[in-house]
Design an enzyme around this catalytic site. Structure first.
Site, PDB file in Angstrom:
ATOM      1  CE  LYS A 186      42.523  37.388  44.909  1.00 30.43           C
ATOM      2  NZ  LYS A 186      41.536  38.419  44.552  1.00 30.43           N
ATOM      3  CG  ASN A 187      43.850  41.241  45.813  1.00 28.01           C
ATOM      4  OD1 ASN A 187      43.339  40.563  44.925  1.00 28.01           O
ATOM      5  ND2 ASN A 187      43.396  41.249  47.048  1.00 28.01           N
ATOM      6  CB  CYS A 190      33.836  37.771  46.639  1.00 31.19           C
ATOM      7  SG  CYS A 190      34.916  36.416  46.237  1.00 31.19           S
ATOM      8  NE  ARG A 193      34.016  44.640  46.450  1.00 31.79           N
ATOM      9  CZ  ARG A 193      34.737  43.537  46.281  1.00 31.79           C
ATOM     10  NH1 ARG A 193      34.111  42.389  46.207  1.00 31.79           N
ATOM     11  NH2 ARG A 193      36.047  43.583  46.163  1.00 31.79           N
ATOM     12  CG  ASP A 198      41.107  40.674  51.530  1.00 35.79           C
ATOM     13  OD1 ASP A 198      41.875  41.007  50.606  1.00 35.79           O
ATOM     14  OD2 ASP A 198      39.928  41.050  51.588  1.00 35.79           O
ATOM     15  NE  ARG A 242      37.091  35.275  42.075  1.00 40.76           N
ATOM     16  CZ  ARG A 242      36.462  36.411  42.380  1.00 40.76           C
ATOM     17  NH1 ARG A 242      35.291  36.369  42.999  1.00 40.76           N
ATOM     18  NH2 ARG A 242      37.004  37.566  42.068  1.00 40.76           N
TER      19      ARG A 242
HETATM   20  C1  EPZ Z   1      40.470  45.201  46.983  1.00 39.46           C
HETATM   21  O1  EPZ Z   1      39.094  45.313  46.639  1.00 39.46           O
HETATM   22  C2  EPZ Z   1      40.751  43.714  47.005  1.00 39.46           C
HETATM   23  N1  EPZ Z   1      40.456  43.146  45.687  1.00 39.46           N
HETATM   24  C3  EPZ Z   1      39.873  43.035  48.065  1.00 39.46           C
HETATM   25  O2  EPZ Z   1      40.315  41.690  48.157  1.00 39.46           O
HETATM   26  C4  EPZ Z   1      40.126  43.688  49.422  1.00 39.46           C
HETATM   27  O3  EPZ Z   1      39.213  43.140  50.355  1.00 39.46           O
HETATM   28  C5  EPZ Z   1      39.898  45.200  49.327  1.00 39.46           C
HETATM   29  O4  EPZ Z   1      40.733  45.746  48.275  1.00 39.46           O
HETATM   30  C6  EPZ Z   1      40.239  45.916  50.633  1.00 39.46           C
HETATM   31  O5  EPZ Z   1      41.570  45.663  50.973  1.00 39.46           O
HETATM   32  C7  EPZ Z   1      41.374  43.307  44.700  1.00 39.46           C
HETATM   33  O6  EPZ Z   1      42.411  43.911  44.889  1.00 39.46           O
HETATM   34  C8  EPZ Z   1      41.037  42.680  43.375  1.00 39.46           C
HETATM   35  P1  EPZ Z   1      38.330  48.915  48.061  1.00 39.46           P
HETATM   36  P2  EPZ Z   1      38.501  46.766  46.229  1.00 39.46           P
HETATM   37  O7  EPZ Z   1      38.086  49.745  46.864  1.00 39.46           O
HETATM   38  O8  EPZ Z   1      39.546  47.529  45.521  1.00 39.46           O
HETATM   39  C9  EPZ Z   1      34.505  51.376  49.290  1.00 39.46           C
HETATM   40  C10 EPZ Z   1      40.149  39.369  48.106  1.00 39.46           C
HETATM   41  O9  EPZ Z   1      39.682  38.651  48.981  1.00 39.46           O
HETATM   42  N2  EPZ Z   1      34.595  51.981  47.954  1.00 39.46           N
HETATM   43  O10 EPZ Z   1      39.579  49.118  48.861  1.00 39.46           O
HETATM   44  O11 EPZ Z   1      37.191  46.562  45.593  1.00 39.46           O
HETATM   45  C11 EPZ Z   1      34.099  49.917  49.257  1.00 39.46           C
HETATM   46  O12 EPZ Z   1      32.685  49.801  49.229  1.00 39.46           O
HETATM   47  C12 EPZ Z   1      39.423  40.639  47.724  1.00 39.46           C
HETATM   48  O13 EPZ Z   1      41.249  39.181  47.510  1.00 39.46           O
HETATM   49  C13 EPZ Z   1      33.777  53.067  47.646  1.00 39.46           C
HETATM   50  O14 EPZ Z   1      32.969  53.504  48.459  1.00 39.46           O
HETATM   51  O15 EPZ Z   1      38.264  47.377  47.678  1.00 39.46           O
HETATM   52  C14 EPZ Z   1      34.681  49.388  50.533  1.00 39.46           C
HETATM   53  O16 EPZ Z   1      33.794  49.681  51.593  1.00 39.46           O
HETATM   54  C15 EPZ Z   1      38.035  40.724  48.376  1.00 39.46           C
HETATM   55  N3  EPZ Z   1      33.872  53.625  46.404  1.00 39.46           N
HETATM   56  C16 EPZ Z   1      35.949  50.208  50.732  1.00 39.46           C
HETATM   57  O17 EPZ Z   1      35.814  51.356  49.869  1.00 39.46           O
HETATM   58  C17 EPZ Z   1      34.762  53.161  45.457  1.00 39.46           C
HETATM   59  O18 EPZ Z   1      34.814  53.737  44.352  1.00 39.46           O
HETATM   60  C18 EPZ Z   1      37.206  49.481  50.352  1.00 39.46           C
HETATM   61  O19 EPZ Z   1      37.063  49.031  49.017  1.00 39.46           O
HETATM   62  C19 EPZ Z   1      35.585  52.059  45.796  1.00 39.46           C
HETATM   63  C20 EPZ Z   1      35.487  51.488  47.043  1.00 39.46           C
END
Ligand code: EPZ
Length: 437
Positions: free
Chosen positions: A28-29, A123, A128, A311, A403
């Site tokens: 999905k991602n 979610c 986020r 995840d 989802r």
């Molecule tokens: C992706 O979310 C996935 N979603 C999430 O999967 C997954 O949990 C996550 O990556 C981590 O692997 C999709 O791909 C659609 P991040 P994303 O940016 O991109 C911080 C599922 O269950 N951060 O890697 O939103 C953030 O707060 C979903 O399929 C910043 O600080 O995750 C977090 O602590 C849930 N600033 C960490 O980085 C930013 O600009 C990781 O977030 C962006 C993120």
């Protein structure tokens, strides 16, 4: 008119080990980013192995809304042509529900030097933020601001930059990589995320004619090209769907062959399953997980890939809640990812959450209860708990699960799980051989 599935529930009668074979769908991602990136060429792109889940379908609907031509050749194969994008302002009710809407920003900015997309939903597993996305776009020369919940980005032209991510972030790494593929010069992204889906998106963009090197390491180098072209691409198998079914064998004391996977992507999951007493056998494109006797306690800390995935944290929490001893899980990525604990407590679990650590005192078994799915992965984990529990569980809000998991209840039934979807909990409970609790 699509049926309103928000009223759907699961009714689950637990106690039977899951055994048999299950085939994993596309990631999905990875698919969400690849679908968005496909509009960066005016030619037609064919994407195979796209999971038929709510998040991907919402993304496709939003793209049709701005003039992208979408044809579904079969359930998992989609043809996309972005040559007639009428405007770069996406604002549909649905698109606000998914986190990955921000990928349309990177794709539209990268192609048209202009994009307006609502701030992402998704979610509720923690705040986020998108500051690293904004930092990357601004480094490439875009003006970025947020007005009335819409993120607007525009530039006369995009130029290469050397960007150091303050946080390892999947979304920002992919988004900046997309935005830079046609920027002038050579962009470098340092402290990049290394998840398999980052590599998949880079491979997809390269098959469209981009010049990206280093995806999968923490330094990605993108040499801007003039244009992108048509391609046909197949999305990699979903590492998290695979891990969820691997843990289903552990939690129910079963034996499952999980097919169409890349074992390398599952190494941290397989290692933890072996630590808690399961047997994991690897094949070229499958893994078999079998579990007999009581699971053993262990300690887990979620980390960016190749560490143990956030995840997969709820699924591990359910398994450890049945282990013979005390375990801990530290969630280092998101601050609100223990929302399944309250629901699992209703089923008899003994878990204490202190800050970002859960202390889990294993119990012999769960009992059925009436629970809610709090989010996508927590919901899936609670289904696994219900399949191992004594008695009947009814679960509300299963739209969260849909989802990201295609045919989840059907796949579990094919493994012997007694799980039914219903939109009328009262009527079904009269039919169920157990009293609804
Ligand atoms: C992706 O979310 C996935 N979603 C999430 O999967 C997954 O949990 C996550 O990556 C981590 O692997 C999709 O791909 C659609 P991040 P994303 O940016 O991109 C911080 C599922 O269950 N951060 O890697 O939103 C953030 O707060 C979903 O399929 C910043 O600080 O995750 C977090 O602590 C849930 N600033 C960490 O980085 C930013 O600009 C990781 O977030 C962006 C993120």
């Amino acid at each position: 008119m699509a049926r309103d599935t928000d009223r759907d529930h699961y009714i689950i009668n637990g106690g039977r080990p899951l055994t048999g074979e299950v085939t994993i769908g596309g990631a999905k991602n990875a698919a969400l980013a690849i679908i968005a990136a496909s509009i960066m060429t005016d030619e037609t792109v064919t994407i195979e192995n796209v999971p038929d889940v709510r998040d991907t379908n919402v993304m496709l609907e939003a793209m049709e809304g701005i003039g992208v031509k979408i044809s579904r050749l079969d359930r998992h194969t989609i043809e996309i042509n972005g040559s007639r994008v009428e405007n770069v302002n996406i604002d549909t009710e649905n698109i606000r529900k998914i986190r990955a809407s921000y990928y349309l920003l990177g794709a539209l900015l990268g192609k048209y030097c202009h994009a307006e997309v609502p701030l992402p939903g998704g979610c509720d597993i923690g705040s986020r933020p998108i500051d690293q996305h904004v930092k990357g776009f601004r480094a490439l020369g875009a003006k970025v601001n947020i007005e009335r919940g819409i993120m607007k980005a525009s530039a006369d032209k995009l130029s290469a930059a050397h960007i150091y991510m303050d946080v390892v972030t999947v979304g920002a790494t992919i988004n900046v990589m997309m935005a830079s593929v046609m920027a002038d010069g050579k962009t470098i992204i340092e402290n990049a995320a290394k998840e398999p889906h980052i590599v998949d998106v880079a491979n997809f963009l390269n098959s469209m004619g981009a010049n990206i090197k280093g995806a999968g390491t923490d330094v990605i180098r993108i040499k801007g090209v003039d244009r992108l072209h048509a391609c046909t691409y197949s999305v990699i198998p979903d590492q998290i769907e695979a891990g969820t079914f691997m843990f289903a064998a552990a939690i129910t004391g079963g034996n499952i062959l999980v097919k169409n996977v890349i074992p390398k992507h599952l190494e941290s999951i397989s290692a933890k399953l072996e630590e808690i007493g399961c047997h994991v056998e690897e094949f070229d494109d499958a893994v078999r997980v079998s579990s007999f006797g009581r699971l053993q306690p262990t300690h887990i800390k979620t980390l960016p890939y190749p560490g143990y995935p956030t995840d997969m944290q709820p699924q591990a929490g359910v398994a450890l809640a049945l282990a013979d001893g005390v375990s801990t899980i530290t969630e280092s990525i998101f601050e609100n990812r223990f929302r399944y604990v309250d629901e699992l407590t209703r089923m008899g679990a003994a878990i204490r959450v202190e800050g970002n650590t859960a202390i889990i005192d294993g119990v012999q078994h769960f009992t059925g209860a009436h629970v809610q799915a709090p989010d996508l992965r927590a919901g899936a984990a609670l289904v696994l708990a219900a399949l191992s529990a004594d008695g009947t569980t009814t679960m509300d809000d299963i739209h969260f699960i849909e989802r990201g998991y295609e045919d989840f209840d059907e796949k579990l039934r094919s493994l012997g799980g007694d799980i039914r979807k219903t939109d009328n909990i009262r009527q079904e409970s009269r039919k169920s051989k157990f009293k609804v609790v």
